[in-house]
Design an enzyme around this catalytic site. Structure first.
Site, PDB file in Angstrom:
ATOM      1  N   ARG A   1       0.819  -1.225   0.000  1.00 36.23           N
ATOM      2  CA  ARG A   1       0.000   0.000   0.000  1.00 36.23           C
ATOM      3  C   ARG A   1       0.849   1.271   0.000  1.00 36.23           C
ATOM      4  O   ARG A   1       0.470   2.279   0.610  1.00 36.23           O
ATOM      5  CB  ARG A   1      -0.962   0.024   1.199  1.00 36.23           C
ATOM      6  CG  ARG A   1      -1.999  -1.091   1.191  1.00 36.23           C
ATOM      7  CD  ARG A   1      -2.956  -0.933   0.029  1.00 36.23           C
ATOM      8  NE  ARG A   1      -4.135  -1.753   0.183  1.00 36.23           N
ATOM      9  CZ  ARG A   1      -5.328  -1.285   0.509  1.00 36.23           C
ATOM     10  NH1 ARG A   1      -5.499  -0.012   0.713  1.00 36.23           N
ATOM     11  NH2 ARG A   1      -6.340  -2.105   0.607  1.00 36.23           N
TER      12      ARG A   1
ATOM     13  N   ARG B   1      -2.897   7.072   0.950  1.00 34.57           N
ATOM     14  CA  ARG B   1      -3.270   8.321   1.637  1.00 34.57           C
ATOM     15  C   ARG B   1      -2.254   8.888   2.620  1.00 34.57           C
ATOM     16  O   ARG B   1      -2.383  10.032   3.025  1.00 34.57           O
ATOM     17  CB  ARG B   1      -4.618   8.133   2.338  1.00 34.57           C
ATOM     18  CG  ARG B   1      -5.788   8.216   1.375  1.00 34.57           C
ATOM     19  CD  ARG B   1      -7.077   7.847   2.045  1.00 34.57           C
ATOM     20  NE  ARG B   1      -7.044   6.426   2.414  1.00 34.57           N
ATOM     21  CZ  ARG B   1      -7.956   5.830   3.171  1.00 34.57           C
ATOM     22  NH1 ARG B   1      -8.961   6.512   3.655  1.00 34.57           N
ATOM     23  NH2 ARG B   1      -7.854   4.540   3.448  1.00 34.57           N
TER      24      ARG B   1
ATOM     25  N   ARG C   1      -5.898  12.178  -5.622  1.00 36.53           N
ATOM     26  CA  ARG C   1      -7.124  11.481  -5.223  1.00 36.53           C
ATOM     27  C   ARG C   1      -8.320  12.438  -5.135  1.00 36.53           C
ATOM     28  O   ARG C   1      -9.426  12.105  -5.551  1.00 36.53           O
ATOM     29  CB  ARG C   1      -6.885  10.799  -3.863  1.00 36.53           C
ATOM     30  CG  ARG C   1      -8.091  10.095  -3.267  1.00 36.53           C
ATOM     31  CD  ARG C   1      -8.405   8.831  -4.038  1.00 36.53           C
ATOM     32  NE  ARG C   1      -9.513   8.080  -3.474  1.00 36.53           N
ATOM     33  CZ  ARG C   1     -10.752   8.112  -3.944  1.00 36.53           C
ATOM     34  NH1 ARG C   1     -11.053   8.880  -4.970  1.00 36.53           N
ATOM     35  NH2 ARG C   1     -11.694   7.357  -3.381  1.00 36.53           N
TER      36      ARG C   1
ATOM     37  N   ASP D   1      -6.847  -2.262  -7.860  1.00 36.10           N
ATOM     38  CA  ASP D   1      -7.428  -2.812  -6.635  1.00 36.10           C
ATOM     39  C   ASP D   1      -7.854  -4.253  -6.859  1.00 36.10           C
ATOM     40  O   ASP D   1      -8.143  -4.653  -7.990  1.00 36.10           O
ATOM     41  CB  ASP D   1      -8.634  -1.984  -6.171  1.00 36.10           C
ATOM     42  CG  ASP D   1      -8.909  -2.220  -4.694  1.00 36.10           C
ATOM     43  OD1 ASP D   1      -8.316  -1.533  -3.850  1.00 36.10           O
ATOM     44  OD2 ASP D   1      -9.701  -3.141  -4.377  1.00 36.10           O
TER      45      ASP D   1
HETATM   46  O1  1CP Z   1       0.470   1.015  -3.378  1.00 36.57           O
HETATM   47  C1  1CP Z   1      -0.477   0.223  -3.405  1.00 36.57           C
HETATM   48  O2  1CP Z   1      -0.430  -0.863  -2.821  1.00 36.57           O
HETATM   49  C2  1CP Z   1      -1.676   0.666  -4.154  1.00 36.57           C
HETATM   50  C3  1CP Z   1      -2.395  -0.365  -4.910  1.00 36.57           C
HETATM   51  C4  1CP Z   1      -3.439  -1.109  -4.089  1.00 36.57           C
HETATM   52  C5  1CP Z   1      -3.383  -2.451  -3.655  1.00 36.57           C
HETATM   53  C6  1CP Z   1      -2.208  -3.416  -3.766  1.00 36.57           C
HETATM   54  C7  1CP Z   1      -4.718  -0.611  -3.707  1.00 36.57           C
HETATM   55  C8  1CP Z   1      -5.222   0.774  -3.929  1.00 36.57           C
HETATM   56  N1  1CP Z   1      -5.431  -1.643  -3.166  1.00 36.57           N
HETATM   57  C9  1CP Z   1      -4.651  -2.774  -3.094  1.00 36.57           C
HETATM   58  C10 1CP Z   1      -5.021  -4.115  -2.640  1.00 36.57           C
HETATM   59  C11 1CP Z   1      -6.242  -4.312  -1.825  1.00 36.57           C
HETATM   60  N2  1CP Z   1      -7.462  -3.697  -1.905  1.00 36.57           N
HETATM   61  C12 1CP Z   1      -6.343  -5.311  -0.821  1.00 36.57           C
HETATM   62  C13 1CP Z   1      -5.252  -6.319  -0.510  1.00 36.57           C
HETATM   63  C14 1CP Z   1      -4.156  -5.727   0.316  1.00 36.57           C
HETATM   64  C15 1CP Z   1      -4.526  -5.404   1.744  1.00 36.57           C
HETATM   65  O3  1CP Z   1      -5.002  -6.301   2.461  1.00 36.57           O
HETATM   66  O4  1CP Z   1      -4.283  -4.256   2.153  1.00 36.57           O
HETATM   67  C16 1CP Z   1      -7.627  -5.229  -0.273  1.00 36.57           C
HETATM   68  C17 1CP Z   1      -8.199  -6.090   0.846  1.00 36.57           C
HETATM   69  C18 1CP Z   1      -8.343  -4.207  -0.965  1.00 36.57           C
HETATM   70  C19 1CP Z   1      -9.758  -3.804  -0.793  1.00 36.57           C
HETATM   71  C20 1CP Z   1      -9.950  -2.358  -0.534  1.00 36.57           C
HETATM   72  N3  1CP Z   1      -9.555  -1.362  -1.374  1.00 36.57           N
HETATM   73  C21 1CP Z   1     -10.561  -1.738   0.591  1.00 36.57           C
HETATM   74  C22 1CP Z   1     -11.196  -2.471   1.748  1.00 36.57           C
HETATM   75  C23 1CP Z   1     -10.212  -2.821   2.803  1.00 36.57           C
HETATM   76  C24 1CP Z   1     -10.867  -3.585   3.949  1.00 36.57           C
HETATM   77  O5  1CP Z   1     -10.365  -3.459   5.076  1.00 36.57           O
HETATM   78  O6  1CP Z   1     -11.850  -4.321   3.751  1.00 36.57           O
HETATM   79  C25 1CP Z   1     -10.489  -0.341   0.413  1.00 36.57           C
HETATM   80  C26 1CP Z   1     -10.985   0.732   1.346  1.00 36.57           C
HETATM   81  C27 1CP Z   1      -9.837  -0.110  -0.837  1.00 36.57           C
HETATM   82  C28 1CP Z   1      -9.578   1.214  -1.474  1.00 36.57           C
HETATM   83  C29 1CP Z   1      -8.189   1.490  -1.877  1.00 36.57           C
HETATM   84  N4  1CP Z   1      -7.484   0.724  -2.780  1.00 36.57           N
HETATM   85  C30 1CP Z   1      -6.239   1.281  -2.975  1.00 36.57           C
HETATM   86  C31 1CP Z   1      -6.166   2.451  -2.144  1.00 36.57           C
HETATM   87  C32 1CP Z   1      -4.989   3.387  -2.045  1.00 36.57           C
HETATM   88  C33 1CP Z   1      -7.381   2.564  -1.447  1.00 36.57           C
HETATM   89  C34 1CP Z   1      -7.763   3.652  -0.448  1.00 36.57           C
HETATM   90  C35 1CP Z   1      -8.903   4.465  -0.924  1.00 36.57           C
HETATM   91  C36 1CP Z   1      -8.624   5.863  -1.394  1.00 36.57           C
HETATM   92  O7  1CP Z   1      -7.509   6.318  -1.675  1.00 36.57           O
HETATM   93  O8  1CP Z   1      -9.620   6.558  -1.442  1.00 36.57           O
END
Ligand code: 1CP
Length: 342
Positions: free
Chosen positions: A24, A28, A37, A74
């Protein structure tokens, strides 16, 4: 194949200083990410915008000189491409139309994944063209179980009660949905591999919720099937598996899932895992993201313990899960200085 510290480590080399990146890392906690964003109203469109996805993918490399970039996308892009009506609600998280056991799986949709997610491929291609040769670019997908939890629960969950109930109450339908998402994941990873991702990673972030007796079927077999399908299609990139919270199940996962490297969560004891894994298997991990949030001498002690424990095997330094938004930049800088000086 591009030669880089990260690629060399994945190929089995032990470097005197481990390569590093953070799960990640584009997100943010970075002010420059928040600026991009804020101008994006819809998260899915953001992920499908190759210029913007490329821009934020490169931000942590420009700021910290990490050894790898991970494409901004994602794990929920797969349910989005499967018409599950995926939306990211600010302050709440993802929302999907919950999947129910009586729903019909539309096989024809699987053949459209490559087209629907083609922009992620374009973003990979563009990012690869802008990255220095010694930096690796990681493509990724969620492992089928973790993606299915979002599809059945209709969003994030604490206990995955609906998904776990389904698995016992509707075993046939559960297995069919698992197969379906497995196929979709193969298509999504093919797009990224063909576009030039150097490495692929499978995030099974909620593997901890799978009943131990069902791990073979639900965690290990789908990953093995994905990797066998990719290999059959000529995809040679190394694949990192992240079965988060699987505990002692990591032994069977390492032996049977056909992954090339293992990402280790922060709940796993590094001395133990180092002893039970095959000798030369590369590992990645596993600093607690909250230790990074706090920083200081406890963090550097934890880093030293990780470095010492993995000293005799190929090791990529990373966190045990994603960096959290309130993490101060100066702590990330402290972590990087400490890992690079050792
Ligand atoms: O640098 C990076 O890693 C960015 C790329 C990335 C990756 C690898 C994003 C962007 N998401 C993910 C993977 C991801 N998404 C996972 C697996 C990794 C982990 O466990 O952290 C999961 C479970 C998600 C699902 C997801 N995406 C959620 C729900 C999390 C939960 O607790 O249930 C949310 C809120 C997101 C949104 C998201 N995706 C990525 C970002 C930077 C964000 C934040 C939202 C934003 O910037 O508004």
């Amino acid at each position: 194949m591009i030669s880089s510290p990260l690629m060399n480590t994945l190929a089995g080399e032990k470097l005197s200083r481990p390569p590093l990146w953070m799960m990640r890392q584009a997100g943010r906690y970075l002010a420059e990410y928040r600026v991009v964003r804020q101008a994006q109203t819809d998260f899915i469109s953001f992920c499908l915008n190759p210029d913007k996805a490329c821009e934020v993918t490169l931000q942590p490399i420009q700021r910290f000189d990490f050894d790898a970039a991970i494409i901004f996308s994602d794990i929920l892009m797969v349910p989005w491409a499967l018409d599950r009506n995926v939306h990211f609600i600010p302050g709440t998280g993802p929302q999907l139309t919950p999947w129910t056991a009586d729903m019909r799986l539309d096989e024809a949709l699987l053949d459209t994944i490559g087209t629907r997610l083609a922009s992620v491929g374009t973003a990979v291609q563009l990012t690869r063209s802008k990255l220095a040769a010694e930096k690796a670019l990681i493509g990724f997908a969620g492992a089928p179980w973790t993606v299915i939890t979002y599809m059945i629960e209709g969003g994030s969950s604490r206990d995955f009660a609906d998904t776990r109930q389904w698995l016992w109450s509707h075993p046939k339908e559960f297995e069919a949905l698992l197969d379906y998402v497995t196929e979709a994941t193969i298509h999504f990873l093919m797009v990224q591999a063909r576009a030039g991702a150097d490495v692929l990673m499978l995030f099974d972030s909620w593997a901890s919720a799978v009943p131990a007796e069902r791990r073979d079927q639900i965690v290990i077999a789908p990953v093995r099937r994905i990797i066998e399908a990719l290999r059959k299609q000529g995809i040679k990139q190394p694949i990192i598996g992240f079965p988060k919270g699987i505990g002692e199940g990591i032994i069977a996962y390492a032996e049977e899932a056909e992954i090339d490297a293992l990402a280790i969560d922060h709940m796993t004891d590094v001395v133990w895992v180092n002893n039970v894994l095959p000798n030369n298997m590369p590992v990645q991990g596993n600093l607690d993201p909250l230790s990074l949030l706090v920083g200081g001498s406890d963090m550097t002690k934890s880093i030293d313990h990780i470095l010492d424990s993995f000293n005799d095997r190929p090791h990529i330094f990373n966190l045990g899960h994603g960096i959290t938004p309130p993490t101060p930049i100066c702590n990330v800088e402290q972590m990087i200085r400490w890992v690079r000086k050792s």
